[in-house]
Enzyme design. Structure first.
Site, PDB file in Angstrom:
ATOM      1  CD  GLU A   9      74.488  25.452  21.831  1.00  0.00           C
ATOM      2  OE1 GLU A   9      73.599  24.982  22.068  1.00  0.00           O
ATOM      3  OE2 GLU A   9      74.882  26.478  20.881  1.00  0.00           O
ATOM      4  CG  HIS A  54      75.512  37.036  22.375  1.00  0.00           C
ATOM      5  ND1 HIS A  54      73.945  36.942  23.306  1.00  0.00           N
ATOM      6  CD2 HIS A  54      75.030  36.428  21.330  1.00  0.00           C
ATOM      7  CE1 HIS A  54      73.154  36.401  22.446  1.00  0.00           C
ATOM      8  NE2 HIS A  54      73.933  35.849  21.312  1.00  0.00           N
TER       9      HIS A  54
HETATM   10  C1  LIG Z   1      72.486  28.301  23.084  1.00  0.00           C
HETATM   11  C2  LIG Z   1      72.642  29.110  21.688  1.00  0.00           C
HETATM   12  N1  LIG Z   1      73.360  28.712  20.755  1.00  0.00           N
HETATM   13  C3  LIG Z   1      73.628  29.389  19.563  1.00  0.00           C
HETATM   14  C4  LIG Z   1      73.183  30.543  19.500  1.00  0.00           C
HETATM   15  C5  LIG Z   1      73.381  31.328  18.266  1.00  0.00           C
HETATM   16  N2  LIG Z   1      72.148  31.674  17.514  1.00  0.00           N
HETATM   17  C6  LIG Z   1      71.464  32.561  17.971  1.00  0.00           C
HETATM   18  S1  LIG Z   1      69.887  32.602  17.102  1.00  0.00           S
HETATM   19  C7  LIG Z   1      70.271  31.172  16.389  1.00  0.00           C
HETATM   20  C8  LIG Z   1      69.262  30.417  15.369  1.00  0.00           C
HETATM   21  C9  LIG Z   1      67.951  30.217  16.098  1.00  0.00           C
HETATM   22  O1  LIG Z   1      66.936  29.880  15.101  1.00  0.00           O
HETATM   23  P1  LIG Z   1      65.518  29.593  15.737  1.00  0.00           P
HETATM   24  O2  LIG Z   1      65.395  28.951  17.195  1.00  0.00           O
HETATM   25  O3  LIG Z   1      64.450  28.839  14.591  1.00  0.00           O
HETATM   26  O4  LIG Z   1      64.864  31.178  15.708  1.00  0.00           O
HETATM   27  P2  LIG Z   1      64.882  32.324  14.632  1.00  0.00           P
HETATM   28  O5  LIG Z   1      65.936  33.041  14.683  1.00  0.00           O
HETATM   29  O6  LIG Z   1      64.352  31.524  13.334  1.00  0.00           O
HETATM   30  O7  LIG Z   1      63.747  33.395  15.047  1.00  0.00           O
HETATM   31  C10 LIG Z   1      71.339  30.840  16.626  1.00  0.00           C
HETATM   32  C11 LIG Z   1      72.069  29.565  16.464  1.00  0.00           C
HETATM   33  C12 LIG Z   1      72.558  31.174  20.599  1.00  0.00           C
HETATM   34  N3  LIG Z   1      72.072  32.452  20.957  1.00  0.00           N
HETATM   35  N4  LIG Z   1      72.223  30.424  21.889  1.00  0.00           N
END
Ligand SMILES: Cc1ncc(C[n+]2csc(CCOP(=O)(O)OP(=O)(O)O)c2C)c(N)n1
Ligand SMILES: [Mg+2]
Lengths: 456, 329
Positions: free
Chosen positions: A190, A259
């Site tokens: 972001e 959230h």
């Molecule tokens: C700063 C932020 N941006 C967006 C989100 C929404 N979000 C939650 S999990 C996620 C994906 C994360 O993927 P990864 O780091 O690969 O972890 P995984 O879920 O695969 O364990 C997103 C975009 C968030 N929680 N925090």
């Protein structure tokens, strides 16, 4: 023993869904964990797996049925040799426990004759304009699509806005129509992409930045405030920043403290920023189109719970709603209720209840928080002499605090009671269902506050 | 149909294999149950299941000692179970009840246990990375040999704060192991759609941090790599990066239909690489355990999970007065 299979909850805000497809039929043996149906929520089609094992004794809800409420029995599982008919009356497994009642209700007021509810026609479009029904989600999507068609410099960037069609499906179909150069999937960065978008705006483009939710915009807030909002001033008017930062804001349902936060008052504090927080679909559409055309940075605060709500929207090829103009949803004479965004849900519900008890409430939707339409609020308060503000954000430094101070300075002599500011409670959002309910502002609180300022 | 490769006979005891089997199975069954409770409306909000990735946390925990710390993202149930937190307390937090680790106030994504040195449960992508380095800083400051394990995803690995942290962690020699759980997707975005720099462990090189990629579906490989990284940290040589190649079987959260990948892709990993089946094969084909032995463990695990589910339903909702407690220490 026969067991009822209930319509599952498959997303934080799901209340009902469509039973799209059964993958089993009556008489089939199912194992725990087996996928037995496909269910469409407001956002997606999900696979639904069996919790218990057994034989499908009866399918109670046919495939294709829409609007099936969560926890409605949809099928019955029986054991070998058990009759399916007896099974229809099977007990449902324990669903979530009902939360205990919140604070004791106020003492009943003396019954008064109900007053008529006067819905004020909106001044934003001409009388007799044809209307169509659409959800806030569709309205936002249409606003972006129309502006992107009209101006080749408008583009959308954010997480999952393209191939995934939007985490909340606001950008559904936009990638297909506008291609990957104008509908850009970003990494989860972001701070970085907000800064890139600000730079692109300085370079002459009109970015729309979608934050998956505004909670994540906190990682980017430096660019929203220090880079986007202040630079026109710091450059002596040379470097305006025509950009929209949009996404869901405020509490969704049971997603906890990190959230669930309403940032309205935060962004509204910033000179150089425009802040919009629509309630209805028509406002969402007209104001988003206006935001995309505005030469300034606009924080456009949406709400996940409102996305699926339907409203009447003018069926016009192009309409915008100007910033700084509140909308009077109900005319009334006893009290002014000022709200915006999802707060309007409680304000309008309360106005209906109050009307039945003989209290006539005027309900004002601010719609934009920077600029704020003080004149409409003040004119109303000068008429009703009482005011209650309603919002979801924290109570300290709220929009309501600010409105109260303006009323005090400019309409002090008109007030017959102190202004009450209803807000979310002064706590991080709890996860537990009963505590979350208590943390949010409610219709009952609005009714009680209005009675209190009316000394009833 | 593709079958799993015949496992090599590793130099590992029956007891150790059974321990991994039990721990991974506990996580899997627990998560399956959580998914079911979500469908029943007993768990709300976001619920991110760890199914498929069990070998990562179980293998890493096998290299820890008392005093070591750990923290991760919102996909945290497995980490809590693996570090010895009580399944009852974890499940009751998922249902938002008084008996949960955060008294029902935190939920699936926000749980903590000081006693087990589990520092969350973080809902904001990337946040745990500097926080983990900070915990490691506290141990460095006190002069003990504890190590902190900071788990994060392939998506989080693109966050700027990760690289700010790498820089300081190496600069100050902090005893932190950065465990990247590369399950190849960040929500609906495959790694290749988010970066051109796909060897995530290699990104530490620019800061002087050693790292390696590990088969995260093989608990023994994970443990071996973890031991190496831990030795590096405990010897005061600073941080280490472990990129665990793994896969999540379920959607990103309960509301993700996972349309961005094919069913075949998921099935292939499940049949060829499943971490629990891998250990099961080692046990049975090596003649170390019979099907009956393993069935007995399955039964035992099922009972633990059912007990946790029952507890999570019966534990009362928090008292309404809890709304205003714990805001300040
Ligand atoms: C700063 C932020 N941006 C967006 C989100 C929404 N979000 C939650 S999990 C996620 C994906 C994360 O993927 P990864 O780091 O690969 O972890 P995984 O879920 O695969 O364990 C997103 C975009 C968030 N929680 N925090
Ligand atoms: Mg990932």
């Amino acid at each position: 023993m026969a067991i009822q299979v209930l319509m599952p909850a498959l997303s934080p805000t799901m209340e009902e869904g469509t039973l799209a497809k059964w993958l089993v039929k009556e008489g089939d043996v199912v194992k725990s964990g087996q996928i037995i149906a496909e269910i469409e929520t407001d956002k997606a089609t999900m696979e639904f797996e069996a919790v218990d094992e057994g034989i499908i004794g009866k399918i109670l809800v046919a495939e294709g049925s829409a609007g099936v409420k969560v926890n409605t029995p949809i099928a019955v599982l029986v054991e070998e040799g058990e009759s399916a008919d007896a099974a229809v009356a099977a007990p449902a497994p324990a669903a979530a426990a009902a939360a205990p009642a919140a604070a004791a209700a106020a003492a009943p007021a003396e019954p008064k004759a109900p007053v008529a509810v006067v819905s004020k026609a909106s001044p934003d479009w001409a009388e007799g304009t044809p209307m169509k029904t659409m959800t806030v989600r569709e309205a936002l999507r249409e606003a972006m699509a129309e502006e992107m068609r009209g101006n080749g410099n408008v583009f959308l960037m954010g997480e999952e806005v393209g191939e995934y069609q939007g985490a909340y499906k606001i950008s559904q179909g936009l990638l297909d129509e506008f291609g990957p150069k104008r509908v850009i999937d970003t990494p989860i960065t972001e701070h970085g992409f907000a800064g890139i978008a600000v730079g692109a705006a300085w370079g002459g483009l009109n970015p729309i930045v979608e934050f998956m939710t505004f909670n994540f915009a906190m990682q980017a807030i430096d660019h929203l405030i220090n880079s986007a909002a202040k630079t026109n001033y710091m450059s002596g008017g040379q470097l305006g920043c025509p950009i929209v930062f949009r996404g869901p804001n405020g509490a969704a349902a049971r997603v906890g403290a990190q959230h669930s936060q309403d940032y309205a008052a935060w962004y509204a504090a910033i000179p150089g920023m425009r802040v919009v927080m629509p309630y209805s679909a028509a406002d969402a559409k007209g104001l988003l189109k206006q935001a995309i055309r505005d030469p300034n940075p606009v924080v456009f605060l949406e709400n996940e719970i409102l996305y699926g709500k339907s409203f009447e929207v003018p069926d016009l090829p192009d309409f915008t709603i100007p910033f700084g103009k509140a909308r009077i949803w109900r005319e009334g004479s006893d009290v002014t209720i000022v709200s915006f965004g999802i707060g309007m849900t409680y304000a309008l519900e309360a106005a209906d209840k109050l009307a039945a008890e003989g209290i006539s409430a005027e309900v004002i939707d601010l719609r934009t928080l920077r600029p704020i339409d003080y004149d409409t609020v003040l004119a109303s308060v000068m008429k009703t002499n009482r005011c209650v503000t309603v919002e979801e954000g924290f109570p300290v430094g709220s929009i309501g605090n600010h409105i109260s101070s303006v009323i005090m300075q400019r309409a002090f002599d008109y007030l017959d009671a102190p202004v009450i500011n209803l807000c979310g409670k002064d706590v991080p959002m709890p996860y537990a269902a009963n505590l979350e309910k208590l943390a949010l502002v409610t219709t009952a609180e609005v009714v009680e506050a209005v009675k209190s300022v009316c000394y009833r | 149909m593709a079958a799993r490769k015949a496992p090599e006979r590793p130099n590992v005891s029956k007891e150790e294999l059974l321990k991994y089997y039990r721990e991974m199975l506990l996580i899997r069954r627990f998560e399956e149950k959580a998914g079911q409770l979500y469908g029943m409306g007993l768990i709300g909000g976001f619920c991110h299941l760890y199914i498929g990735q069990e070998a990562v946390v179980v293998g890493l925990e096998a290299a820890t000692k008392e005093g070591d710390k750990r923290l991760t993202s919102y996909r945290d149930h497995g980490h809590m179970l693996a570090c010895g937190m009580d399944p009852k307390g974890v499940m009751a937090e998922l249902t938002g009840r008084e008996g949960g680790y955060s008294k029902g106030k935190g939920g699936s994504m926000h749980m903590f246990s000081r006693e087990k040195h589990f520092y969350g449960g973080h809902g904001i992508v990337g946040a745990q990375v500097p926080l983990g380095a900070g915990l490691a800083f506290s141990d460095w400051y006190k002069g003990n040999d504890n190590v902190t394990f900071t788990y994060f995803g392939d998506g989080a690995a693109n966050q700027g704060q990760v690289y700010e942290t790498y820089n300081m962690a190496e600069l100050w020699n902090l005893p932190v192991i950065f465990v990247i759980e590369n399950n190849q997707y960040a929500m609906g975005t495959s790694m290749k759609r988010a970066t051109k720099s796909v060897t995530l462990y290699g990104r530490g090189e620019a800061y002087g941090i050693p790292g390696e990629q590990v088969d995260g579906m093989d608990v023994l490989a994970v443990k071996a790599a973890a031991e190496k990284a831990v030795a590096h940290c405990r010897a005061g040589k600073g941080p280490y990066i472990l990129e665990m190649m793994t896969y999540r079987y379920r959607g990103h959260s309960m509301s993700d239909p996972a349309k961005y990948r094919t069913r075949e892709e998921v099935e292939k990993i499940k049949t060829e690489k499943d971490c629990i089946e891998h250990v099961r094969d080692l046990l049975t084909q090596g003649g170390l355990a019979s099907d009956e032995d393993l069935k007995a463990i399955d039964k035992e695990i099922k009972a633990i999970v059912n007990e946790a589910a029952e507890f999570s339903k019966e534990s009362p909702e928090p008292a309404l007065s809890e709304l205003y407690t714990d805001i300040y220490a």
